[in-house]
Design a protein around this motif. Structure first.
Motif, PDB file in Angstrom:
ATOM      1  N   THR A   1     -16.393   8.254  -3.068  1.00 44.00           N
ATOM      2  CA  THR A   1     -15.183   7.456  -3.275  1.00 44.00           C
ATOM      3  C   THR A   1     -14.481   7.193  -1.956  1.00 44.00           C
ATOM      4  O   THR A   1     -14.000   6.081  -1.696  1.00 44.00           O
ATOM      5  N   GLU A   2     -14.419   8.191  -1.097  1.00 50.98           N
ATOM      6  CA  GLU A   2     -13.773   8.021   0.210  1.00 50.98           C
ATOM      7  C   GLU A   2     -14.539   7.073   1.110  1.00 50.98           C
ATOM      8  O   GLU A   2     -13.953   6.335   1.890  1.00 50.98           O
TER       9      GLU A   2
ATOM     10  N   ARG B   1      -9.648  15.872  -6.338  1.00 48.83           N
ATOM     11  CA  ARG B   1      -9.492  17.067  -5.493  1.00 48.83           C
ATOM     12  C   ARG B   1      -8.822  18.203  -6.268  1.00 48.83           C
ATOM     13  O   ARG B   1      -9.178  19.368  -6.099  1.00 48.83           O
TER      14      ARG B   1
ATOM     15  N   GLN C   1     -13.915   3.330   0.322  1.00 51.40           N
ATOM     16  CA  GLN C   1     -12.580   2.780   0.595  1.00 51.40           C
ATOM     17  C   GLN C   1     -12.489   2.165   1.933  1.00 51.40           C
ATOM     18  O   GLN C   1     -12.852   2.251   2.893  1.00 51.40           O
TER      19      GLN C   1
ATOM     20  N   GLY D   1       0.812  -1.211   0.000  1.00 50.97           N
ATOM     21  CA  GLY D   1       0.000   0.000   0.000  1.00 50.97           C
ATOM     22  C   GLY D   1       0.845   1.260   0.000  1.00 50.97           C
ATOM     23  O   GLY D   1       0.349   2.357  -0.231  1.00 50.97           O
TER      24      GLY D   1
ATOM     25  N   LYS E   1       0.773   2.818  -3.464  1.00 49.68           N
ATOM     26  CA  LYS E   1      -0.560   2.982  -4.022  1.00 49.68           C
ATOM     27  C   LYS E   1      -0.935   4.472  -4.042  1.00 49.68           C
ATOM     28  O   LYS E   1      -0.772   5.178  -3.049  1.00 49.68           O
ATOM     29  N   LYS E   2      -1.427   4.946  -5.179  1.00 48.21           N
ATOM     30  CA  LYS E   2      -1.832   6.343  -5.302  1.00 48.21           C
ATOM     31  C   LYS E   2      -3.183   6.564  -4.648  1.00 48.21           C
ATOM     32  O   LYS E   2      -4.020   5.672  -4.607  1.00 48.21           O
ATOM     33  N   ASP E   3      -3.374   7.774  -4.188  1.00 55.02           N
ATOM     34  CA  ASP E   3      -4.657   8.171  -3.621  1.00 55.02           C
ATOM     35  C   ASP E   3      -5.642   8.390  -4.763  1.00 55.02           C
ATOM     36  O   ASP E   3      -5.411   9.240  -5.638  1.00 55.02           O
ATOM     37  N   PRO E   4      -6.735   7.643  -4.813  1.00 51.22           N
ATOM     38  CA  PRO E   4      -7.666   7.766  -5.942  1.00 51.22           C
ATOM     39  C   PRO E   4      -8.398   9.105  -5.979  1.00 51.22           C
ATOM     40  O   PRO E   4      -8.882   9.521  -7.024  1.00 51.22           O
ATOM     41  N   THR E   5      -8.468   9.814  -4.868  1.00 51.32           N
ATOM     42  CA  THR E   5      -9.190  11.082  -4.852  1.00 51.32           C
ATOM     43  C   THR E   5      -8.282  12.281  -5.103  1.00 51.32           C
ATOM     44  O   THR E   5      -8.781  13.396  -5.212  1.00 51.32           O
ATOM     45  N   ALA E   6      -6.991  12.084  -5.204  1.00 52.77           N
ATOM     46  CA  ALA E   6      -6.075  13.208  -5.386  1.00 52.77           C
ATOM     47  C   ALA E   6      -6.358  13.959  -6.681  1.00 52.77           C
ATOM     48  O   ALA E   6      -6.391  15.193  -6.699  1.00 52.77           O
TER      49      ALA E   6
END
Length: 57
Positions: free
Chosen positions: A53-54, A14, A57, A3, A6-11
């Motif tokens: 999305t958050e 945002r 997760q 992890g 792993k990229k933040d999917p919401t970055a």
């Protein structure tokens, strides 16, 4: 351990949200209220997508 990379999917979302709010601010300052309201509505819809999305997760 995996992890870590792993990229933040919401970055990305945002960043798009911030860009929309900035465009809306400039439209409001220029007196273009119609564009301001449309951009603000788009930003609000994008914020709802970020929250969903958050939660998933």
């Amino acid at each position: 351990m995996f992890g870590l990379f792993k990229k933040d999917p919401t970055a990305k979302l945002r960043k798009q949200h911030s860009a929309l709010l900035e465009k809306a601010m400039h439209a409001q300052r220029n007196g273009d209220i119609k564009t301001y309201s449309m951009l603000t509505a788009d930003a609000e819809a994008l914020w709802q997508k970020i929250e969903e999305t958050e939660k998933s997760q």
